[in-house]
Design an enzyme around this catalytic site. Structure first.
Site, mmCIF file in Angstrom:
data_model
loop_
_atom_site.group_PDB
_atom_site.id
_atom_site.type_symbol
_atom_site.label_atom_id
_atom_site.label_comp_id
_atom_site.label_asym_id
_atom_site.label_seq_id
_atom_site.Cartn_x
_atom_site.Cartn_y
_atom_site.Cartn_z
ATOM 1 N N GLU A 51 0.817 -1.222 0.000
ATOM 2 C CA GLU A 51 0.000 0.000 0.000
ATOM 3 C C GLU A 51 0.852 1.274 0.000
ATOM 4 O O GLU A 51 0.724 2.127 0.879
ATOM 5 C CB GLU A 51 -0.964 -0.026 1.192
ATOM 6 C CG GLU A 51 -1.979 -1.137 1.047
ATOM 7 C CD GLU A 51 -2.924 -1.273 2.224
ATOM 8 O OE1 GLU A 51 -4.098 -1.581 2.010
ATOM 9 O OE2 GLU A 51 -2.468 -1.100 3.378
ATOM 10 N N GLU A 54 -4.594 -10.183 0.200
ATOM 11 C CA GLU A 54 -5.469 -10.006 1.365
ATOM 12 C C GLU A 54 -6.886 -10.284 0.891
ATOM 13 O O GLU A 54 -7.314 -9.759 -0.138
ATOM 14 C CB GLU A 54 -5.382 -8.591 1.945
ATOM 15 C CG GLU A 54 -4.046 -8.240 2.562
ATOM 16 C CD GLU A 54 -4.008 -6.828 3.155
ATOM 17 O OE1 GLU A 54 -5.108 -6.269 3.407
ATOM 18 O OE2 GLU A 54 -2.911 -6.294 3.346
#
Length: 651
Positions: A432, A504
């Protein structure tokens, strides 16, 4: 205290450190040749800012200065110093890189240690396994160096700065540095010397760094190759390879050049059958032992293959965490996690979002887990910034040349530390942090340095206006929380050639994880869908004692009065902070069970078994017992013996 301001200088990441090396513990005369400096006899004092730390604090009367005994490794917030804080996306400090607040909490550490005449005559290296966020080191009042990157090791040579008898080490740790902007992971934020510290004693000439690879030919023959990346001095290196029973397979001699030891009929490593050889490097009086799993990784028609067989990654995301000690975990903590994962059919781990403890990949190689080994990089907080022109801020750091060296440095430290561990299947550039030239260049370096593994980075999916992403160096398409329709479309689109990973998914918070069965049906249906990693393994919290009724009290975001914080968003694991399983773990365990059973012809008494393991035969892994009941009354029971069914087959 006045220190040279390295901690707000992007062009100075390390001062006085050794070149990176792979992780190992050298031996001399059959014993580990290092002194563990960890323990509860360190002296410690905490200050609200660097400026308030006394000059030359290590020369003061420590008792009068308020120093207390401190255990190392530990996190000072868990010892009652400073603010506990949980934040997810938002930075804990205002965004103003490379600068950090003037009120920068600092921990002053002092450690006295003794050397014998023999030890003082050796070459000596201080090895810090992990310090959050940056630190300065002095030995006997002489400055040794500075380093950052919290979750990667820093090593300093201190030969000539010590003496026989008593010596004093001083360490100044700062809570924040410019690296803080690259360490914005979703976790409780902790500070201090949170991993072990060792004094490594070495002869005058030794092997500093080496790379082991295990190429396997089409005819099944293999080699164990060793590239000596750095050797201190001219010396002869005797290399011996033995199998798991200690039988010698082969040997070679090197004077620093690369060597190869052939293995005619290798037993290949995989997570279900983690067979390992032992490579011994004997150089003078020193020996280094490296466990070696012979295996090879490839991609074919959108499938990920290990040893030529298709593999599905049924994984979890894992932090180093302990509710009683914070980020300071022990080997026993790690083994407990791995044992519970094995019992729950988990075969893969993503180290979210930094290198876990240095012995973690070694244990994964021993017990049998596939790893996505992630660099210590996350700059998620930039997404909260705003600009007048509506510019997307997620790529701020990824596309800013000023951060190129910092991002590359973190990739190097990640890859070089764990490059000899067979469990590592993927390198990951981080998490991220947007996408841009800094990650593209870092990815090219990783692929050039280690072409034997796959490269992963989910944030390459993030597009910034006006920037064209080059993802040619990435081996997989990675997404977070892609819905089932998107997954179907990707897997059925023939233009999409890369294997797909959900790094994820099925968020394990509240009533989660959700939609497990739907995702697993797709994973088994489509070759291209090669795996998923549950977010996440464990709830994050701090233990705060016992309630009146005897129950444990755990605090999450906001309970410590911190700002900013993200509440209970850290309570999103498959297990509670103390590792009691959630019901979500039981559901995940069932969905990733190694064998599926279905009625084939019940009148004839036949059941079809489907072996969804990737390597092991049911004969080697499964015992079958059955009961037949009618309205609760037991009619028959027994065992089915000698069931043979190869991986991926039905019987």
């Amino acid at each position: 205290m006045k220190v040279q301001n390295f901690y707000e200088n992007l062009s100075t990441l390390h001062v006085g450190t050794m070149d990176n090396r792979c992780w190992y513990v050298p031996k001399q005369d059959g014993r580990e040749s290092q002194i563990l400096l960890s323990g509860d006899d360190w002296k410690f004092a905490w200050y609200p800012s660097v400026e308030e730390v006394p000059e030359h604090f290590w020369e003061k009367d420590l008792e009068k200065e308020g120093f207390i005994n401190m255990e190392v490794p530990s996190c000072w917030q868990m010892k009652g110093f400073g603010q506990k804080q949980y934040t997810n996306v938002r930075y804990p400090i205002p965004y103003d890189p490379p600068y950090v607040p003037n009120e920068n909490p600092s921990g002053a550490y002092v450690k006295d240690f003794t050397l014998t005449e023999k030890e003082a005559g050796e070459r000596q290296f201080l090895y810090f396994e992990g310090v959050d966020s940056c630190f300065y080191v002095w030995i006997n009042s002489e400055f040794v160096g500075y380093s950052q990157v919290s979750h990667s090791p820093s090593e300093f040579e201190i030969t000539g700065k010590t003496k026989a008898g008593s010596n004093r080490m001083a360490v100044l740790v700062l809570k924040w540095c410019d690296g803080t902007y690259l360490e914005d992971q979703d976790k409780l934020r902790f500070s201090g010397i949170f991993r072990d510290v060792e004094l490594v004693l070495r002869p005058q000439k030794f092997v500093h760094d080496f790379t082991v690879q295990t190429p396997v030919a089409e005819d099944g023959r293999a080699e164990v190759t060793v590239r000596f990346d750095r050797v201190e001095g001219d010396l002869e290196i005797n290399c011996t390879l033995t199998d798991a029973e200690g039988k010698e397979i082969g040997r070679a001699v090197s004077n620093g050049e690369n060597i190869a030891i052939p293995v005619a009929a290798p037993v290949l490593w995989n997570a279900e059958q983690p067979y390992r050889y032992t490579l011994k490097l004997q150089a003078g009086t020193e020996t280094i032992e490296q466990k070696v799993g012979i295996r090879w990784i490839s991609v074919e028609e959108g499938k990920i293959l290990i040893n030529g067989k298709q593999v599905k990654f049924r994984g979890v995301n894992r932090h180093d965490s302990n509710p009683y000690t914070g980020a300071a975990v022990t080997r026993e903590d790690v083994i407990r996690d791995l044992q519970l994962m094995k019992e729950s059919n988990v075969n893969a781990i993503r180290t979210s979002h930094y290198p876990n403890a240095p012995y973690f990949p070694e244990l994964c190689s021993e017990y049998g887990f596939y790893m996505i080994a992630e660099a210590d990089v996350e700059s998620h907080g930039v997404v909260t910034l705003y600009t007048n022109d509506g510019h997307d801020c997620m790529g701020y750091i990824a596309q800013d040349d000023a951060w190129a060296e910092s991002i590359l440095d973190r990739q190097k430290r990640n890859v070089i530390r764990d490059k000899n561990q067979s469990a590592v299947i993927f390198w990951s550039l981080g998490n991220e942090s947007g996408y841009g030239g800094n990650f593209e260049d870092a990815g090219r370096w990783v692929k050039a340095y280690d072409p034997t593994r796959l490269l992963h980075y989910e944030a390459s999916f993030w597009n910034s206006a006006g920037y064209h992403n080059d993802v040619s160096m990435l081996d997989v398409m990675s997404r977070m929380y892609a819905d089932t329709e998107w997954v179907k479309e990707y897997c059925e689109d023939r233009r999409m050639r890369k294997p797909f990973i959900q790094c994820e998914f099925i968020h394990a918070m509240g009533n989660g994880p959700g939609d497990i069965h739907d995702y697993m049906e797709l994973m088994y249906k489509y070759d291209k869908f090669c795996g998923g990693f549950v977010w996440e393994w464990c709830d994050h919290a701090t233990w705060e004692g016992k309630a009146a009724d005897g129950r444990d009290i755990f605090h999450y975001g906001g309970d410590a009065g911190e700002f900013p914080h993200d509440g209970n968003f850290c309570m999103d694991g498959l297990v509670y902070p103390d590792r009691r399983p959630h019901t979500g773990l039981l559901e995940w365990k069932n969905e990733i069970r190694p064998v599926h059973a279905a009625g084939k012809d019940l009148a004839a008494g036949t059941v079809e078994l489907w072996n969804v393991q990737d390597f092991a035969d049911l004969a080697d892994t499964v015992q079958i017992r059955y009961e037949i009941k009618k309205e609760g009354t037991l009619l028959a029971e027994g065992e089915i013996r000698e069931i043979t069914c190869p991986a991926h087959e039905k019987v």
